[in-house]
Design a protein around this motif. Structure first.
Motif, PDB file in Angstrom:
ATOM      1  N   PHE A 261       0.916  -1.251   0.136  1.00  0.00           N
ATOM      2  CA  PHE A 261      -0.024  -0.055  -0.197  1.00  0.00           C
ATOM      3  C   PHE A 261       1.021   1.122  -0.079  1.00  0.00           C
ATOM      4  CE2 PHE A 261      -2.302  -3.143   2.399  1.00  0.00           C
ATOM      5  CZ  PHE A 261      -3.355  -3.452   2.100  1.00  0.00           C
ATOM      6  N   GLN A 262       0.300   2.187  -0.565  1.00  0.00           N
ATOM      7  CA  GLN A 262       0.810   3.742  -0.358  1.00  0.00           C
ATOM      8  C   GLN A 262       0.703   4.190   0.830  1.00  0.00           C
ATOM      9  OE1 GLN A 262      -0.608   6.572  -3.275  1.00  0.00           O
ATOM     10  NE2 GLN A 262       0.318   7.989  -2.385  1.00  0.00           N
ATOM     11  N   PRO A 263       1.649   4.574   1.598  1.00  0.00           N
ATOM     12  CA  PRO A 263       1.437   5.082   3.054  1.00  0.00           C
ATOM     13  C   PRO A 263       0.305   5.962   3.117  1.00  0.00           C
ATOM     14  CG  PRO A 263       3.844   5.380   2.185  1.00  0.00           C
ATOM     15  CD  PRO A 263       3.120   4.852   1.251  1.00  0.00           C
ATOM     16  N   PRO A 264      -0.473   5.702   4.184  1.00  0.00           N
ATOM     17  CA  PRO A 264      -1.829   6.401   4.539  1.00  0.00           C
ATOM     18  C   PRO A 264      -1.460   7.705   5.221  1.00  0.00           C
ATOM     19  CG  PRO A 264      -1.519   4.562   6.043  1.00  0.00           C
ATOM     20  CD  PRO A 264      -0.343   4.435   5.000  1.00  0.00           C
ATOM     21  N   PHE A 265      -0.275   8.150   5.156  1.00  0.00           N
ATOM     22  CA  PHE A 265       0.099   9.333   5.828  1.00  0.00           C
ATOM     23  C   PHE A 265       1.082  10.440   5.164  1.00  0.00           C
ATOM     24  CE2 PHE A 265       2.290   5.592   7.582  1.00  0.00           C
ATOM     25  CZ  PHE A 265       3.687   5.947   7.327  1.00  0.00           C
ATOM     26  N   GLU A 266       1.412  11.425   5.347  1.00  0.00           N
ATOM     27  CA  GLU A 266       2.135  12.308   4.660  1.00  0.00           C
ATOM     28  C   GLU A 266       3.556  11.691   5.039  1.00  0.00           C
ATOM     29  OE1 GLU A 266       1.809  16.373   5.280  1.00  0.00           O
ATOM     30  OE2 GLU A 266       0.021  16.564   4.797  1.00  0.00           O
ATOM     31  N   TYR A 267       4.366  11.892   3.873  1.00  0.00           N
ATOM     32  CA  TYR A 267       5.852  11.333   3.806  1.00  0.00           C
ATOM     33  C   TYR A 267       6.669  11.760   3.037  1.00  0.00           C
ATOM     34  CZ  TYR A 267       4.488   8.545  -0.096  1.00  0.00           C
ATOM     35  OH  TYR A 267       4.305   8.056  -1.322  1.00  0.00           O
ATOM     36  N   LYS A 268       7.971  11.786   3.030  1.00  0.00           N
ATOM     37  CA  LYS A 268       9.069  12.196   2.290  1.00  0.00           C
ATOM     38  C   LYS A 268       9.420  10.872   1.460  1.00  0.00           C
ATOM     39  CE  LYS A 268      11.568  14.034   5.211  1.00  0.00           C
ATOM     40  NZ  LYS A 268      12.659  14.778   5.843  1.00  0.00           N
ATOM     41  N   LYS A 269       9.960  11.061   0.315  1.00  0.00           N
ATOM     42  CA  LYS A 269      10.732   9.883  -0.494  1.00  0.00           C
ATOM     43  C   LYS A 269      12.095   9.554   0.113  1.00  0.00           C
ATOM     44  CE  LYS A 269       8.064  10.677  -5.005  1.00  0.00           C
ATOM     45  NZ  LYS A 269       8.478  10.756  -6.414  1.00  0.00           N
ATOM     46  N   VAL A 270      12.395   8.425  -0.068  1.00  0.00           N
ATOM     47  CA  VAL A 270      13.676   7.850   0.071  1.00  0.00           C
ATOM     48  C   VAL A 270      14.897   8.000  -0.962  1.00  0.00           C
ATOM     49  CG1 VAL A 270      15.173   5.839   0.633  1.00  0.00           C
ATOM     50  CG2 VAL A 270      12.668   5.993   1.384  1.00  0.00           C
ATOM     51  N   SER A 271      15.755   8.939  -0.381  1.00  0.00           N
ATOM     52  CA  SER A 271      16.921   9.229  -1.448  1.00  0.00           C
ATOM     53  C   SER A 271      18.096   8.218  -1.453  1.00  0.00           C
ATOM     54  CB  SER A 271      17.228  10.459  -1.239  1.00  0.00           C
ATOM     55  OG  SER A 271      16.185  11.487  -1.370  1.00  0.00           O
ATOM     56  N   ASN A 272      18.482   7.902  -2.663  1.00  0.00           N
ATOM     57  CA  ASN A 272      19.589   6.957  -2.725  1.00  0.00           C
ATOM     58  C   ASN A 272      20.892   7.632  -3.278  1.00  0.00           C
ATOM     59  OD1 ASN A 272      18.432   4.005  -2.228  1.00  0.00           O
ATOM     60  ND2 ASN A 272      16.924   5.490  -3.533  1.00  0.00           N
ATOM     61  N   TYR A 273      22.087   7.612  -2.729  1.00  0.00           N
ATOM     62  CA  TYR A 273      23.130   8.339  -3.004  1.00  0.00           C
ATOM     63  C   TYR A 273      24.256   7.400  -3.171  1.00  0.00           C
ATOM     64  CZ  TYR A 273      20.895  12.563  -1.294  1.00  0.00           C
ATOM     65  OH  TYR A 273      20.004  13.385  -1.062  1.00  0.00           O
ATOM     66  N   LEU A 274      25.048   7.769  -4.338  1.00  0.00           N
ATOM     67  CA  LEU A 274      26.394   7.118  -4.649  1.00  0.00           C
ATOM     68  C   LEU A 274      27.342   7.863  -3.953  1.00  0.00           C
ATOM     69  CD1 LEU A 274      27.358   4.566  -6.427  1.00  0.00           C
ATOM     70  CD2 LEU A 274      27.820   6.443  -8.341  1.00  0.00           C
ATOM     71  N   ILE A 275      28.356   6.941  -3.212  1.00  0.00           N
ATOM     72  CA  ILE A 275      29.431   7.905  -2.253  1.00  0.00           C
ATOM     73  C   ILE A 275      30.660   7.172  -2.859  1.00  0.00           C
ATOM     74  CG2 ILE A 275      30.069   8.359   0.048  1.00  0.00           C
ATOM     75  CD1 ILE A 275      26.992   8.227   0.777  1.00  0.00           C
ATOM     76  N   TRP A 276      31.746   8.012  -2.786  1.00  0.00           N
ATOM     77  CA  TRP A 276      33.244   7.450  -3.123  1.00  0.00           C
ATOM     78  C   TRP A 276      34.145   8.358  -2.640  1.00  0.00           C
ATOM     79  CZ3 TRP A 276      29.724   9.431  -6.702  1.00  0.00           C
ATOM     80  CH2 TRP A 276      30.317  10.633  -7.617  1.00  0.00           C
ATOM     81  N   LEU A 277      35.220   7.951  -2.603  1.00  0.00           N
ATOM     82  CA  LEU A 277      36.510   8.830  -2.203  1.00  0.00           C
ATOM     83  C   LEU A 277      37.068   9.796  -3.582  1.00  0.00           C
ATOM     84  CD1 LEU A 277      39.003   6.363  -0.426  1.00  0.00           C
ATOM     85  CD2 LEU A 277      37.815   8.389   0.506  1.00  0.00           C
ATOM     86  N   LYS A 278      36.926  11.031  -3.317  1.00  0.00           N
ATOM     87  CA  LYS A 278      37.227  11.982  -4.234  1.00  0.00           C
ATOM     88  C   LYS A 278      38.466  11.657  -5.128  1.00  0.00           C
ATOM     89  CE  LYS A 278      35.100  16.050  -2.455  1.00  0.00           C
ATOM     90  NZ  LYS A 278      35.340  17.381  -1.995  1.00  0.00           N
ATOM     91  N   LYS A 279      39.541  11.131  -4.604  1.00  0.00           N
ATOM     92  CA  LYS A 279      40.703  10.722  -5.160  1.00  0.00           C
ATOM     93  C   LYS A 279      40.637   9.725  -6.224  1.00  0.00           C
ATOM     94  CE  LYS A 279      42.527   7.287  -1.641  1.00  0.00           C
ATOM     95  NZ  LYS A 279      43.609   7.012  -0.836  1.00  0.00           N
ATOM     96  N   GLN A 280      39.307   9.130  -6.446  1.00  0.00           N
ATOM     97  CA  GLN A 280      39.150   7.943  -7.214  1.00  0.00           C
ATOM     98  C   GLN A 280      38.219   8.647  -8.362  1.00  0.00           C
ATOM     99  OE1 GLN A 280      37.253   5.125  -4.493  1.00  0.00           O
ATOM    100  NE2 GLN A 280      38.655   3.730  -5.203  1.00  0.00           N
ATOM    101  N   ASN A 281      38.317   9.919  -8.578  1.00  0.00           N
ATOM    102  CA  ASN A 281      37.554  10.640  -9.765  1.00  0.00           C
ATOM    103  C   ASN A 281      37.916  10.262 -10.961  1.00  0.00           C
ATOM    104  OD1 ASN A 281      35.574  11.557  -8.169  1.00  0.00           O
ATOM    105  ND2 ASN A 281      36.481  13.714  -7.898  1.00  0.00           N
ATOM    106  N   GLN A 282      39.368  10.179 -11.277  1.00  0.00           N
ATOM    107  CA  GLN A 282      39.735  10.019 -12.346  1.00  0.00           C
ATOM    108  C   GLN A 282      40.242   8.733 -12.688  1.00  0.00           C
ATOM    109  OE1 GLN A 282      39.594  13.098 -14.247  1.00  0.00           O
ATOM    110  NE2 GLN A 282      38.749  13.831 -12.366  1.00  0.00           N
ATOM    111  N   ASP A 283      39.927   7.765 -12.007  1.00  0.00           N
ATOM    112  CA  ASP A 283      40.303   6.256 -11.870  1.00  0.00           C
ATOM    113  C   ASP A 283      39.202   5.814 -13.187  1.00  0.00           C
ATOM    114  OD1 ASP A 283      40.456   3.434 -12.226  1.00  0.00           O
ATOM    115  OD2 ASP A 283      40.712   3.480 -10.065  1.00  0.00           O
ATOM    116  N   PRO A 284      39.847   5.342 -14.371  1.00  0.00           N
ATOM    117  CA  PRO A 284      38.643   4.962 -15.589  1.00  0.00           C
ATOM    118  C   PRO A 284      37.844   3.676 -15.138  1.00  0.00           C
ATOM    119  CG  PRO A 284      40.869   4.315 -16.026  1.00  0.00           C
ATOM    120  CD  PRO A 284      41.162   5.497 -15.028  1.00  0.00           C
ATOM    121  N   ALA A 285      38.573   3.015 -14.372  1.00  0.00           N
ATOM    122  CA  ALA A 285      37.513   1.517 -13.677  1.00  0.00           C
ATOM    123  C   ALA A 285      36.832   2.244 -12.756  1.00  0.00           C
ATOM    124  CB  ALA A 285      38.576   0.470 -13.328  1.00  0.00           C
ATOM    125  N   HIS A 286      37.006   3.065 -11.919  1.00  0.00           N
ATOM    126  CA  HIS A 286      35.941   3.433 -10.992  1.00  0.00           C
ATOM    127  C   HIS A 286      34.953   4.190 -11.863  1.00  0.00           C
ATOM    128  CE1 HIS A 286      34.517   5.019  -7.249  1.00  0.00           C
ATOM    129  NE2 HIS A 286      35.034   4.265  -6.794  1.00  0.00           N
TER     130      HIS A 286
END
Length: 310
Positions: A261-286
């Motif tokens: 069921f859709q929740p029968p009360f007011e609610y906010k959506k669930v966010s999903n985030y991708l998180i990684w180390l900044k130093k891997q920004n330029q790694d092509p495999a990453h």
């Protein structure tokens, strides 16, 4: 002489000086300065207990010890350099890369299934369940035990990058054949029923508390599960209700014979985030892994939108 094997970095610098015959040229090649090269040669000299070079004009001449040492380490040094260089190249059609990530329960099965569909079966994904406490949550990622993580909250650590993948719904579930809930559920019914809740906290709040202003302390909690999977199973065999991410409910709705069921009360959506180390920004495999997860997430988002209960 110290019997321990010298640090690889010292041997790598020594190798470049041997090849270029000059501290300044070796420093230029290594993208550092001559003082650093000189300091590292001094450390190597101390470790091996031998003179390494003598000065001649603007360059240096290796001692007999250095010549013999270089002959012995030349091939291994080049082989190791080739290994590290190969990490800077990535071909998803031929790679045998094994990726290790941690992700919430509602995405684990979907991600593993999608990766199993890749044409290159040599690329593999290994998924770990998430940590139980906030304190150790990002520590494993900082130590690079994981390539990246997916979480419902972004990181505030300046060492990390956070990218929102998609927003998703959560739903209320109960079993088919529930004696009091048949085809719909009201807020009053939801609050009156016994609940199976997730016994985990984020930022010192239970998960559902992040998404609604409903006074959840008034619920009658019958079961405290350590995982969403255990809550699904408990709900399928009892008269309890629970709140779970839509993606998880859809995966097991038919097998466990659940009402969703859709929740029968007011609610906010669930966010999903991708998180990684900044130093891997330029790694092509990453970078490839991140792009692949974004593509998979877009598919998930469209599927969830099309199957959200009305």
């Amino acid at each position: 002489m110290n019997n321990d094997i010298p640090n690889f970095n010292l041997l790598a610098v020594f190798s470049k000086v041997m090849e270029h015959g000059s501290l300044s040229k070796a420093a230029e090649h290594l993208n550092t300065n001559q003082s650093t090269v000189s300091t590292m040669l001094g450390r190597l000299k101390e470790e091996v207990g031998q003179e390494l070079f003598t000065r001649k004009g603007r360059g240096v001449i290796p001692t007999s010890y250095s010549t013999n040492l270089y002959q012995q380490i030349q091939d291994p040094i080049h082989q190791l350099n080739d290994v590290f260089t190969s990490f800077g190249k990535f071909d998803p059609a031929t790679s045998q890369r094994r990726y290790v990530i941690t992700a919430p329960e509602h995405l684990q099965g979907v991600l593993l299934t999608q990766f199993s569909l890749l044409e290159n079966k040599e690329i593999s994904l290994e998924v770990y369940d998430q940590m139980d406490n906030d304190e150790g949550f990002f520590e494993a990622l900082q130590q690079q035990k994981f390539d990246l993580m997916i979480d419902i909250l972004p990181s505030e650590n300046p060492s990390f990058e956070s990218l929102k993948l998609f927003d998703s719904e959560f739903v209320v579930i109960c079993r088919e054949g529930h004696p009091r809930i048949k085809g719909s559920i009201s807020e009053q019914q939801y609050m009156q029923e016994s609940h199976a809740v997730l016994e985990r906290t984020r930022n010192h709040l239970y998960s559902l508390s992040h998404y609604t202003n409903l006074d959840l302390t008034k619920r009658k909690v019958a079961y405290h599960g350590r995982s969403l999977f255990s809550n699904l199973l408990m709900v399928s065999q009892t008269e309890f209700v629970s709140a779970v991410p839509l993606s998880l409910a859809l995966q097991f709705k038919e097998q466990l014979k659940l009402q969703v069921f859709q929740p029968p009360f007011e609610y906010k959506k669930v966010s999903n985030y991708l998180i990684w180390l900044k130093k891997q920004n330029q790694d092509p495999a990453h970078t490839w892994l991140r792009d692949e997860l974004v593509t998979i997430s877009n598919k998930i988002a469209h599927y969830l939108q099309d199957n959200f209960p009305k």
